[in-house]
Design a protein around this motif. Structure first.
Motif, PDB file in Angstrom:
ATOM      1  N   GLN A  21      38.099   8.651  -3.354  1.00 17.23           N
ATOM      2  CA  GLN A  21      37.920   7.952  -4.615  1.00 17.23           C
ATOM      3  C   GLN A  21      36.797   8.605  -5.423  1.00 17.23           C
ATOM      4  O   GLN A  21      36.243   7.995  -6.317  1.00 17.23           O
ATOM      5  CB  GLN A  21      37.598   6.478  -4.356  1.00 17.23           C
ATOM      6  N   GLN A  22      36.461   9.830  -5.057  1.00 16.67           N
ATOM      7  CA  GLN A  22      35.454  10.578  -5.790  1.00 16.67           C
ATOM      8  C   GLN A  22      36.067  11.090  -7.088  1.00 16.67           C
ATOM      9  O   GLN A  22      37.288  11.166  -7.251  1.00 16.67           O
ATOM     10  CB  GLN A  22      34.985  11.780  -4.960  1.00 16.67           C
ATOM     11  N   ASN A  23      35.184  11.490  -8.001  1.00 16.47           N
ATOM     12  CA  ASN A  23      35.660  12.272  -9.143  1.00 16.47           C
ATOM     13  C   ASN A  23      36.263  13.572  -8.607  1.00 16.47           C
ATOM     14  O   ASN A  23      35.828  14.104  -7.589  1.00 16.47           O
ATOM     15  CB  ASN A  23      34.510  12.594 -10.090  1.00 16.47           C
ATOM     16  N   ARG A  24      37.258  14.059  -9.309  1.00 18.25           N
ATOM     17  CA  ARG A  24      37.896  15.308  -8.893  1.00 18.25           C
ATOM     18  C   ARG A  24      38.006  16.248 -10.092  1.00 18.25           C
ATOM     19  O   ARG A  24      38.290  15.809 -11.214  1.00 18.25           O
ATOM     20  CB  ARG A  24      39.288  15.042  -8.297  1.00 18.25           C
ATOM     21  N   ILE A  25      37.771  17.511  -9.820  1.00 17.03           N
ATOM     22  CA  ILE A  25      37.912  18.541 -10.847  1.00 17.03           C
ATOM     23  C   ILE A  25      38.821  19.633 -10.305  1.00 17.03           C
ATOM     24  O   ILE A  25      38.607  20.155  -9.208  1.00 17.03           O
ATOM     25  CB  ILE A  25      36.551  19.143 -11.253  1.00 17.03           C
ATOM     26  N   LYS A  26      39.844  19.940 -11.090  1.00 18.60           N
ATOM     27  CA  LYS A  26      40.753  21.030 -10.757  1.00 18.60           C
ATOM     28  C   LYS A  26      40.739  22.018 -11.911  1.00 18.60           C
ATOM     29  O   LYS A  26      40.956  21.653 -13.062  1.00 18.60           O
ATOM     30  CB  LYS A  26      42.164  20.490 -10.533  1.00 18.60           C
ATOM     31  N   ILE A  27      40.451  23.283 -11.586  1.00 17.84           N
ATOM     32  CA  ILE A  27      40.289  24.313 -12.618  1.00 17.84           C
ATOM     33  C   ILE A  27      41.228  25.482 -12.314  1.00 17.84           C
ATOM     34  O   ILE A  27      41.301  25.956 -11.178  1.00 17.84           O
ATOM     35  CB  ILE A  27      38.831  24.826 -12.675  1.00 17.84           C
ATOM     36  N   THR A 191      31.652  15.484  -6.368  1.00 18.00           N
ATOM     37  CA  THR A 191      32.989  15.737  -6.888  1.00 18.00           C
ATOM     38  C   THR A 191      33.773  16.605  -5.913  1.00 18.00           C
ATOM     39  O   THR A 191      33.210  17.487  -5.259  1.00 18.00           O
ATOM     40  CB  THR A 191      32.892  16.438  -8.262  1.00 18.00           C
ATOM     41  N   ASP A 192      35.076  16.356  -5.834  1.00 17.64           N
ATOM     42  CA  ASP A 192      35.972  17.209  -5.053  1.00 17.64           C
ATOM     43  C   ASP A 192      36.533  18.285  -5.980  1.00 17.64           C
ATOM     44  O   ASP A 192      37.075  17.975  -7.052  1.00 17.64           O
ATOM     45  CB  ASP A 192      37.114  16.392  -4.458  1.00 17.64           C
ATOM     46  N   PHE A 193      36.384  19.550  -5.582  1.00 16.76           N
ATOM     47  CA  PHE A 193      36.753  20.674  -6.442  1.00 16.76           C
ATOM     48  C   PHE A 193      37.934  21.462  -5.863  1.00 16.76           C
ATOM     49  O   PHE A 193      38.030  21.686  -4.653  1.00 16.76           O
ATOM     50  CB  PHE A 193      35.573  21.652  -6.588  1.00 16.76           C
ATOM     51  N   LYS A 194      38.830  21.871  -6.759  1.00 14.45           N
ATOM     52  CA  LYS A 194      39.840  22.900  -6.483  1.00 14.45           C
ATOM     53  C   LYS A 194      39.772  23.886  -7.646  1.00 14.45           C
ATOM     54  O   LYS A 194      39.907  23.487  -8.800  1.00 14.45           O
ATOM     55  CB  LYS A 194      41.242  22.315  -6.411  1.00 14.45           C
ATOM     56  N   ILE A 195      39.567  25.142  -7.343  1.00 15.13           N
ATOM     57  CA  ILE A 195      39.465  26.155  -8.397  1.00 15.13           C
ATOM     58  C   ILE A 195      40.421  27.293  -8.074  1.00 15.13           C
ATOM     59  O   ILE A 195      40.377  27.858  -6.970  1.00 15.13           O
ATOM     60  CB  ILE A 195      38.017  26.678  -8.539  1.00 15.13           C
ATOM     61  N   PHE A 223      41.282  31.149  -4.350  1.00 16.76           N
ATOM     62  CA  PHE A 223      41.456  29.698  -4.301  1.00 16.76           C
ATOM     63  C   PHE A 223      40.216  29.130  -3.630  1.00 16.76           C
ATOM     64  O   PHE A 223      39.901  29.451  -2.472  1.00 16.76           O
ATOM     65  CB  PHE A 223      42.710  29.330  -3.510  1.00 16.76           C
ATOM     66  N   LEU A 224      39.462  28.307  -4.376  1.00 17.58           N
ATOM     67  CA  LEU A 224      38.190  27.752  -3.899  1.00 17.58           C
ATOM     68  C   LEU A 224      38.301  26.247  -3.820  1.00 17.58           C
ATOM     69  O   LEU A 224      38.893  25.616  -4.708  1.00 17.58           O
ATOM     70  CB  LEU A 224      37.043  28.144  -4.835  1.00 17.58           C
ATOM     71  N   ILE A 225      37.696  25.681  -2.798  1.00 17.68           N
ATOM     72  CA  ILE A 225      37.822  24.249  -2.600  1.00 17.68           C
ATOM     73  C   ILE A 225      36.551  23.702  -1.960  1.00 17.68           C
ATOM     74  O   ILE A 225      35.895  24.373  -1.160  1.00 17.68           O
ATOM     75  CB  ILE A 225      39.052  23.930  -1.711  1.00 17.68           C
ATOM     76  N   GLY A 226      36.192  22.475  -2.342  1.00 23.67           N
ATOM     77  CA  GLY A 226      35.017  21.831  -1.772  1.00 23.67           C
ATOM     78  C   GLY A 226      35.058  20.342  -1.982  1.00 23.67           C
ATOM     79  O   GLY A 226      35.648  19.853  -2.956  1.00 23.67           O
ATOM     80  N   LYS A 227      34.450  19.609  -1.071  1.00 21.42           N
ATOM     81  CA  LYS A 227      34.452  18.146  -1.132  1.00 21.42           C
ATOM     82  C   LYS A 227      33.020  17.646  -1.278  1.00 21.42           C
ATOM     83  O   LYS A 227      32.101  18.150  -0.632  1.00 21.42           O
ATOM     84  CB  LYS A 227      35.083  17.574   0.143  1.00 21.42           C
TER      85      LYS A 227
END
Length: 936
Positions: A21-27, A191-195, A223-227
């Motif tokens: 339920q965190q904010n998520r950013i996908k770039i 934030t959970d990130f997918k780049i 492809f980068l990812i982090g929680k």
């Protein structure tokens, strides 16, 4: 196998994100390396975790802070005396060009917030209620700025990116809006990130996220990812710059590397650092820590990282260890304790510096502040050589506090002076944690910090949580710390007023000299060893305490410098009191105060003028490195050319004020004797009072003062001449001075009156300097002076057009009586400010002069001056001139080439070189102030 491992980790993170339920950013981004641009499509999922209904959303758009000279970042640089962004070429600037924004798949309006070019406001068609979420899609282009501005951006080797994407503004009791001010303090939700990033084939990507690389025919895909991440940093270079050190607790990725220390030792040091941090804080929640050199370089250990490589007072291992520990601690805290670093920065600063103090105390207790230099002759004879490395915190704080230039710890970071933000407030905050630790005892502070960390890591918190936990763990009063200590700049200052013996007890009267009440520590020493130590509750005014008499040699307050104190000079009392409680001690050169002695300093000093030649002397004074209120200086000297004794003295008492608009009042007297002509000397004696007013804020570079002085001048005269009123006279002067400057604009004015038996006069000097948008300097000055009365018969006290007579002996002329030769060409702008010598040089009634110069190229300027001179019984004389000014360093080193004046074309006349004038300042204080601009 490594690729399979990476895929498994990414798969695990992707699966966890589905329940987040965190904010998520996908770039999805593509790097255009030739144009220095990122083409970005970004999806932001925002959860409203507050109790408020949100009618709008804000995004931090920090890439746009490099857009032009009107951004908050550019204005901040101007305050810091930096003009590189203000006058930057367009190709070096950066911006964010937003093409489209949709909210929940519907096109949305958006606008740039007024006066905040790096904040985007998005009105919502449908309000966002608590526990609900929305999705924002943005398509935009980021033009990457040059890295010379903040260290982040494009450089000759590639790209180092930080704050490069749109970030949701935190809503925490209101929107926490903040523009980029080069403070590296962006406030973000975890934030959970997918780049998904495409780069040209010649580049490799390094980041603080898990990443997987796929090589394509014409580009590389990452492809980068982090929680639960914040602050995503990308290094995009043509070759790998980072090394990975695998410790027992986390993998450390860094380019902060010392080639003199091998991989195994580096890993062992990092392992020790992480174990130490885990002991004090708790387990780090991520599997890796990313420490880049740019960020580390912006947070150095002052006094250590600034030393040139050829000076090595510290071992390579110590220097790298403490440098890395500071950077590692900063990342450890900032990646896990999510706090508003602009408003609540004192907590992170204090915790970081406290951990630094504890780390050095545990592993390097023997290291001195000056390192190996402490053992070198003659350095080892100085008291400063005896300071331990950790003593710098108290020393630097006291250095600033004694000048009343410190600020409250809770002052917002963007309102702190640079010196306080970078050093002093961090030191005071760190000392505050040490203070609490020693006072509360029983590891109460350590347990509190660990509980706070473990319960709140990766959550938005404030320093209030720290107070809540600490107050539950102790019965001792801590309101003084969370009250005056952090919220004001009040200064702790206790002293031992009286000691009396009563049977087997000592009655000690402690006086609180200032307006803050805090606990204090009393020590009993015997042969420099601590045999008694006890904490006492704060005393508001004065109180007598009783302790057992164990035949102490001395009683001392705050012996171990456990808390920052305004004045430690009077903390020591001997039990076998004599006429002088402390014996006298004369020390070579300036040093820190020795608590065992009444200390005086002597040091060689030299100066020069044409008549005395090189002046060599020995200065005796009582000014240690930390300021005193009462200061004196006696300077007897010998002049090598005139072969005479010269010298000066200065006595001054500074009284500082905390609650008024007056910063300080200085009362003093100064006297000197020097030659003013060949074989002719003068003596001066000047009692004075200075009233210096406070600046509106410490970031404001303005200065206001009022000065009253009575000058007594007695000049020798040539044999067979009779003394006149211009050889022995007294003048009372009253002046008001104002100065406000930044690197683009400067304005100053002074109003001065003088009264003596022979005359009275008033004058106004107004100066204005500005740089145009094309980086052209404009310099204007108006001088207006008039005699209120004048009974003199010579021009000695008259206003000077091209050279002030300086009968008050205030201007630093090397040859003040010269009519020919190099020193007659020295120019100090005063009164008329003319560079050419015209037929009418003085005015005994009034003078109005206008001086101007316009920049032509870099330090080349065209000057033009006009003036009106009125003398008794003569018509007004109109003077004019122009020429070229080479302004290498303003008012310090300048050269003037006259072209045209009342004399005609001066450049075509005989002996033109004799008409060239120069400015050369020998005032080391002015030179130092010029180069320190923007730091203090």
């Amino acid at each position: 196998m490594k690729a399979i491992s990476n895929i498994l980790i990414i798969f695990l993170l992707l699966s966890l994100q589905g329940f987040s339920q965190q904010n998520r950013i996908k770039i999805k981004a593509t790097l255009d390396a030739k144009e220095n641009k990122l083409n970005i499509q970004q999806k932001i999922t925002i959860h409203n975790k507050s109790d408020s209904i949100l009618s709008r959303i804000y995004l931090h758009n920090w890439p746009n802070s490099y857009r032009d000279r009107k951004t908050p970042l550019s204005k901040r640089f101007i305050e810091d005396f930096r003009k590189d962004l203000y006058f930057s070429k367009k190709k070096y600037l950066g911006f964010s060009d937003i093409k489209n924004i949709t909210v929940n798949f519907e096109n949305s309006e958006y606008n740039e917030l007024k006066n905040h070019s790096d904040i985007v406001e998005i009105p919502l068609k449908k309000p966002l209620i608590p526990n609900d979420s929305l999705e924002i899609y943005a398509t935009y282009i980021v033009k990457i700025p040059n890295s010379k501005f903040t260290g982040y951006g494009a450089n000759k080797n590639g790209f180092h990116l930080r704050y490069w994407y749109l970030t949701p503004v935190v809503y925490d009791n209101g929107w926490q809006l903040m523009s980029n001010l080069n403070l590296d303090d962006l406030y973000e939700h975890p934030t959970d990130f997918k780049i998904d990033l495409n780069t040209p084939k010649e580049f490799v990507v390094e980041s603080n996220l898990y990443q997987y690389e796929t090589k394509k025919d014409s580009f590389n895909n990452y492809f980068l990812i982090g929680k639960n991440k914040t602050d995503i940093i990308l290094g995009i270079y043509k070759k790998n710059k980072f090394k990975t050190f695998k410790t027992n607790l986390a993998d450390v990725h860094t380019d902060v590397i010392n080639k003199e220390i091998d991989y195994k030792l580096t890993t062992n040091i990092l392992n020790r650092e992480l174990l130490f941090l885990e002991e004090y804080l708790g387990k780090y929640p991520h599997q890796e820590i990313y420490i880049d050199k740019v960020t580390q370089r912006k947070n150095p250990i002052y006094g250590l990282n600034q030393l040139p490589n050829f000076l090595r007072p510290f071992s390579d291992v110590f220097k790298w260890d403490v440098t890395m520990f500071k950077a590692l601690t900063k990342k450890y805290l900032e990646n896990t304790i999510l706090i508003n670093k602009r408003k609540d920065h004192w907590f992170i600063d204090g915790l970081q510096n406290y951990l630094m103090i504890e780390y050095v105390a545990k592993f390097y207790p023997e290291i001195k502040l000056l390192g190996k230099f402490s053992d070198f002759w003659p350095v080892k004879s100085f008291n400063i050589s005896k300071l331990n490395f950790n003593d710098k915190y108290q020393f630097v704080y006291q250095f600033t506090a004694r000048k009343f230039l410190d600020q409250a710890l809770t002052t917002p970071a963007d309102s702190l002076s640079n010196f306080n933000r970078k050093i002093v407030n961090k030191y005071k905050a760190g000392l505050g944690f040490k203070y609490l630790n020693e006072y509360l005892e029983d590891d109460v502070l350590k347990k509190t910090i660990k509980e706070l960390y473990l319960k709140n890591r990766l959550e938005i918190i404030s320093s209030q949580q720290f107070y809540n936990i600490l107050s539950r763990k102790t019965n001792k009063d801590i309101d003084w710390f969370f009250g005056d200590y952090i919220n004001t700049s009040k200064k702790i200052d206790y002293t031992i007023k009286k000691i009396s013996t009563k049977q087997d007890s000592l009655n000690i009267t402690i006086k609180n000299k200032r307006n803050i009440t805090t606990p204090f520590a009393l020590y009993g020493l015997k042969k420099d060893s601590i045999i008694f130590k006890k904490w006492f509750k704060g005393i508001k005014t004065s109180e007598t305490i009783s302790i057992q008499n164990k035949n102490y040699d001395q009683l001392v307050l705050n012996y171990e410098n456990l808390y920052p104190e305004h004045n430690t000079f009077d903390n020591w009392e001997k039990l076998d009191r004599k006429i002088f409680n402390k014996p006298l001690k004369f020390s070579f050169f300036k040093d820190i105060n020795d608590p065992y002695y009444n200390q005086f300093f002597y040091q060689p000093e030299f100066s020069y003028n044409f008549y005395n030649g090189l002046i060599l002397g020995m200065k005796l004074h009582n000014k240690p490195l930390i300021k005193r209120n009462f200061e004196f200086k006696i300077y007897p000297a010998y002049a090598t050319k005139s072969k005479t004794l010269t010298g000066s003295f200065n006595l001054i008492f500074n009284q500082y004020f905390e609650k008024t608009k007056i910063y300080k009042i200085a009362v003093g007297m100064v006297g000197s004797t020097l030659d003013y002509a060949p074989n002719l000397s003068y003596k001066s004696f000047i009692p004075y009072i200075d009233v210096i007013f406070k600046r509106p804020t410490l970031r404001d570079a303005s200065f206001k003062s009022l000065r009253a002085k009575l000058l007594h001048i007695d000049k020798e005269i040539a044999p067979n001449l009779t003394k006149t009123s211009q050889d022995n006279y007294s003048v009372f002067s009253l002046s008001y001075n104002f100065n406000k400057s930044d690197i683009i604009k400067e304005s100053r004015y002074s109003f001065n009156t003088e009264f003596s038996k022979e005359f009275s006069k008033a004058s106004l000097d107004i100066r204005y300097r500005s740089l145009t948008t094309s980086n052209t300097q404009l310099d204007f000055r108006i001088f207006a002076g008039t005699f209120l009365s004048n009974h003199t018969t010579s021009d000695y006290f008259s206003f000077g057009l091209d050279r002030a007579n300086d009968y008050l002996f205030e201007l630093n002329y090397f040859g003040r009586s010269e009519d020919s030769g190099i020193f007659s060409k020295q120019f100090i702008i005063a009164e008329g400010g003319f560079k050419s010598v015209l037929p009418t040089r003085f005015a005994n009634q009034s003078m109005l002069a206008f001086n101007s110069s316009v920049g032509l190229w870099r330090w080349v300027e065209f000057y033009n001056d006009v003036a009106f001179l009125k003398n008794k019984e003569t018509p007004v004389y109109f003077a004019y001139e122009n020429g070229i000014r080479l302004n290498f360093i303003d008012r310090i080193f300048e050269i003037y080439f006259p072209f045209y004046s009342n004399n005609g074309w001066e450049i075509s006349q005989a002996s033109y070189p004799e008409k060239i004038r120069f400015t050369l300042s020998g005032d080391f204080g002015s030179i130092f102030n010029f180069f320190r601009r923007g730091f203090l």
